[in-house]
Design a protein around this motif. Structure first.
Motif, PDB file in Angstrom:
ATOM      1  N   TYR A  26       0.828  -1.201   0.000  1.00 17.23           N
ATOM      2  CA  TYR A  26       0.000   0.000   0.000  1.00 17.23           C
ATOM      3  C   TYR A  26       0.866   1.257   0.000  1.00 17.23           C
ATOM      4  N   GLN A  49       2.346   1.752  -3.422  1.00 12.82           N
ATOM      5  CA  GLN A  49       1.374   2.050  -4.460  1.00 12.82           C
ATOM      6  C   GLN A  49       0.800   3.455  -4.339  1.00 12.82           C
ATOM      7  N   PHE A  50       0.525   3.915  -3.124  1.00 11.20           N
ATOM      8  CA  PHE A  50      -0.236   5.147  -2.957  1.00 11.20           C
ATOM      9  C   PHE A  50       0.497   6.268  -2.226  1.00 11.20           C
ATOM     10  N   LYS A  71       4.125  10.236  -3.308  1.00 12.39           N
ATOM     11  CA  LYS A  71       3.660  11.537  -2.838  1.00 12.39           C
ATOM     12  C   LYS A  71       4.604  12.162  -1.825  1.00 12.39           C
TER      13      LYS A  71
END
Length: 867
Positions: free
Chosen positions: A89, A92-93, A97
């Motif tokens: 996770y 991926q996300f 960022k």
């Protein structure tokens, strides 16, 4: 039966579909086979059956579909499926960022003007100039009118207008929205000013109406820009469209009747800050007090409506009809109508201001026949750093939530609406930053809260504006008015401004068509709309807003708490390509047997049918699972009879996310259905009554001893045998099947939580006890890897202590396989035309993990299982 030697298959290869087809052809050619199941691509064993080839992991499967029989046991390559992890996770996300590039992109996104301004050109500039000046001419009289609604001097409406137009163009992602004073926000500002002023001594020289309005703009700006920077704009979506339409309509009705006393000339005799119904009653009571102002109010109001009808509706239709032979003249006349319609407010203000000047010049305030706007300071005299008295912000706190909701919700709704209509993307978070920056910077100019205006935005869009830079031209128009036209503003009739307000606000009233559409789409939405309007009219705009919010949240909660899960049955369906639909018949009769494999011809006789097809059509029927209440759900033709699942199988489709809110209801629904349609593993009618559970004691019977005492019946052999309560036996036989499989369709479940998974564990224990054996739990259509991870963590999906190898009831494991086509390198064939084509091979793989036999892509066809 002829045999074929097993081929050597590399460990990392997929199973060849060509081999499967050849094996099926061999199966169809041999008429002595007694069973429809055959293993593929292998040699015979001691019993004359074919053995599957050895692969990395040999797994018995059922293969459904064509080519081959409907169910073929065979071998497929093993596929060990892993579960998602927190690290996955993060990668991926989150990981991307947290880089410098993402930080730079975030800062870059805060100033959208940087993306499009370098491409600015003369074409864009001309369109923006025309749109900006047109909107500016409308904004000047509207801003002064809305300042009256906010109980502020007219110059503060002008201040809010020009600074809003300037600042918004720097941060906007919408080219159509026009920022400035609006009716609903002005009404809310007036409410806040009245409530806060009541907490201070009357005529306090420090806490004045402009100071309170500027403080409100400061708080709204801080909240809006904070929500935007944190990317929390999705919170605005929690309020539904019908709720927004409800309080907008109620607020418009409030504003409209609040302007009637000024329109008729007796505004000092009616408290327009009271509830709307009281304002209506008081306005009607004082109709005999009407003054000459009514002429400067009613006449402009009628002219505005007539002007709008002629230039907006009848004139263009007349031009289309009369100038159909001359498209150029038609286009010119329609553009004239359009700009004339846009200028109607300005023209009406100019004409009646001139009349007012003629009858009121050189007269003092007491002797003027009508009420005029009065002195409007020229320039930016009141502009400066806002001075907020100590304690003012704390006293405004109770009114802040409603004000922020009105400010943000109206703007986001308008910007997204025009973005969809004009085909560009609006970023809600950036729009919140734009509106927050506008109101924050506006405090340096003593502006009151500004937001997007629907009417001016619609005008801007019709002017074919090209970029947000048109706001600069609009702001310049307002500045010119502030510096050059303030002497003329003195003679503007107050009644005429009220007419402009009523005319503008009437567009916010929802029509009967809107109400009827709400009813047709969802009766509950219609009820919410009507109740919101009534609360806004009979109570206050704040209560209307809070009710709209509570209703939206309650509907969202109820839809989760009362899920519409469905038990499923099955029906055989096939797709028909290019059929002939016959309207006067009801059913279709099939004379010839329809083969399921590709290439087999079928003939259909449509003597009673809604569909007829050519004799060469190929139909491949497959099982489709639909809700048992399909007649109510309109999911299937009610004339079609669906088959229930095989005996002992329960198929249930979740309708929403499976969470703590609805898991108990799902549990009760499923277990009640099981107890109704299946029997217990240990039959209760063969047990002593004293051993039966208290909540399932069976039918009530009068005790034999009571019968004897009251002599209610003759004593016979049956009574003698049943005297002992502990051996009362129900001789009826339960014909219901034993529970074997529970299949849960998770195709609509996007998230689960610990409470919901624990309820599944409890359900598993309960059904094991009820069935007196281990019951298989199958799951289909899982679309979230975290849902699958949660289920695996509690032992679902795999063979484990809850599902041991000896306890699998179905007798077979079921997998889906996927077909893929791969080109064969340097292998070409030549067709009849002489062109070369690259050969391709077809291979099959396990579609899902073979280590998770109870997870499926789709609901298995349990009717083909050996149950």
């Amino acid at each position: 039966m002829g045999t074929r030697e097993a081929e050597s298959v590399p460990a990392d290869s997929a199973f060849k579909l060509d081999d499967l087809e050849a094996e099926y052809d061999l199966y169809k050619a041999n008429e002595q086979l007694e069973d429809n199941e055959v293993t593929v691509n292998g040699s015979e064993d001691d019993y004359g059956n074919k053995k599957g080839i050895d692969l990395v992991k040999e797994t018995e499967v059922r293969y459904y579909g064509s080519p081959g029989p409907e169910a073929i046991g065979g071998n497929i390559p093993g596929f060990e499926e892993s579960t998602v992890s927190v690290k996955d996770y993060y990668n991926q996300f989150i990981r991307e960022k947290l880089t410098l590039n993402s930080a730079g992109s975030y800062v870059y996104s805060l100033f959208p003007i940087v993306k499009w301004f370098p491409h600015y050109n003369l074409t864009w500039g001309y369109a923006d100039l025309v749109a900006g000046i047109t909107v500016g001419c409308v904004l000047v009289p509207q801003s002064m009118s809305y300042a009256q609604i906010a109980s502020l001097p007219p110059q503060y409406g002008l201040y809010s207008s020009f600074i809003g137009a300037f600042i918004y163009s720097l941060f906007a992602t919408s080219k159509d929205v026009c920022i400035g004073p609006v009716a609903v926000m002005s009404l809310q500002t007036a409410k806040v000013i009245a409530q806060v002023s009541a907490k201070y001594p009357e005529n306090d020289p420090i806490v004045t109406a402009p100071v309170i309005a500027t403080a409100l703009s400061l708080l709204c700006g801080i909240v809006a820009i904070g929500v935007g920077l944190l990317r929390l704009g999705f919170l605005v979506e929690l309020i539904s469209l019908n709720a927004v339409a409800g309080f907008m309509t109620g607020s418009a009705f409030n504003i409209l009747w609040g302007q009637v006393p000024a329109l008729m000339g007796y505004s000092s005799k009616v408290n327009t800050r009271a509830s709307t119904y009281k304002v209506v009653i008081d306005s009607l009571k004082h109709l005999p007090d009407t003054k000459l102002d009514a002429v400067f109010g009613l006449v402009p109001l009628c002219l505005l409506y007539l002007w709008k009808w002629w230039c907006g509706t009848y004139g263009p239709k007349l031009a289309d009809r009369q100038l159909a032979h001359s498209p150029k003249k038609q286009r010119i006349l329609k553009r004239f109508y359009f700009y004339s319609n846009a200028m109607r407010n300005a023209v009406i203000i100019i004409v009646f201001t001139a009349i007012s000047w003629r009858i009121t010049k050189n007269k003092d305030k007491e002797h003027r026949p009508i009420k005029v706007l009065g002195t409007v300071p020229s320039g930016l005299e009141d502009v400066g750093v806002a001075k907020i008295p100590e304690g003012l912000l704390a006293k405004m706190a109770p009114d802040i939530p409603a004000s922020i909701i009105v400010l943000l919700l109206e703007h986001i709704a308008i910007s997204k609406s025009f973005g969809r209509i004009n085909d560009y993307k609006v970023v809600p978070d950036q729009e919140l930053i734009a509106i927050g920056a506008t109101n924050l910077i506006g405090t340096f100019f003593n502006a009151y809260p500004a937001t997007g205006s629907f009417s001016r935005s619609a005008l801007k869009a019709k002017c074919e504006v090209r970029t947000p830079f048109s706001g600069v031209f609009t702001g310049c128009c307002v500045l010119v008015a502030i510096y050059c036209l303030t002497d003329a503003f003195f003679f503007i009739p107050s009644a005429t401004l009220s007419a402009v307000i009523i005319h503008a606000v009437s567009d916010l009233l929802a029509s009967y068509k809107t109400t009827w559409n709400f009813w047709k789409m969802n009766p509950l939405d219609c009820c919410a709309f009507i109740v919101t309007v009534l609360i806004t009219v009979f109570s206050s705009i704040e209560n209307g807003i809070y009710f709209a919010m509570c209703w939206s949240c309650a509907m969202l909660l109820l839809k989760h708490a009362f899920p519409a899960g469905q038990f499923l049955g099955r029906v055989e369906v096939a797709e028909v390509i290019n059929p002939t639909v016959v309207e006067d018949v009801e059913a279709i009769s099939i004379n010839d047997q329809i083969e399921g494999s590709v290439g087999k011809s079928k003939s259909l006789k449509a003597d009673k049918g809604a569909i007829s097809a050519s004799s060469g059509s190929n139909y491949k029927f497959h099982s489709k699972w639909v809700a048992e209440q399909y007649a109510y759900n309109r999911e299937l033709n009610p004339d079609v009879k669906i088959l229930p699942p095989p005996p002992g199988v329960v198929v249930y489709r979740m309708s929403d996310s499976f969470t703590y809110i609805n898991c108990s209801r799902h549990y009760d629904t499923i277990f009640d259905h099981i107890k109704k349609h299946t029997r217990r593993g240990q039959l209760l009618h063969l047990r002593k009554k004293s051993d039966r559970p208290w909540n399932d004691p069976g039918e009530w019977e009068i005790s034999p001893s009571i019968k004897k005492f009251f002599k209610l019946g003759k004593k016979n052999q049956n009574d003698i045998e049943s005297q002992d309560e502990d051996v009362a036996i129900d001789n009826t036989r339960d014909e219901r099947p034993l529970l074997k499989i529970i299949c849960l369709d998770f195709s609509q479940v996007v998230q689960v939580d610990s409470t919901a998974i624990q309820s599944l564990v409890d359900l598993r224990k309960a059904v094991h006890k009820y069935a007196d054996r281990q019951v298989e739990f199958h799951f289909t259509g899982i679309i979230s890897s975290w849902v699958k991870r949660s289920l695996l963590s509690m032992g679902f999906g795999t063979v484990n202590a809850s599902y041991s190898d000896e306890s699998i009831i179905a007798g077979h494991s079921s997998y889906h396989i996927a077909k893929t086509t791969k080109p064969l390198a340097d292998d070409f064939t030549t067709d009849s035309s002489g062109s070369s084509q690259l050969q391709q091979s077809q291979e099959i793989y396990a579609a899902t993990g073979t280590n998770m036999p109870f997870f499926h892509l789709d609901i298995p066809d349990f009717s083909k299982w050996d149950l």
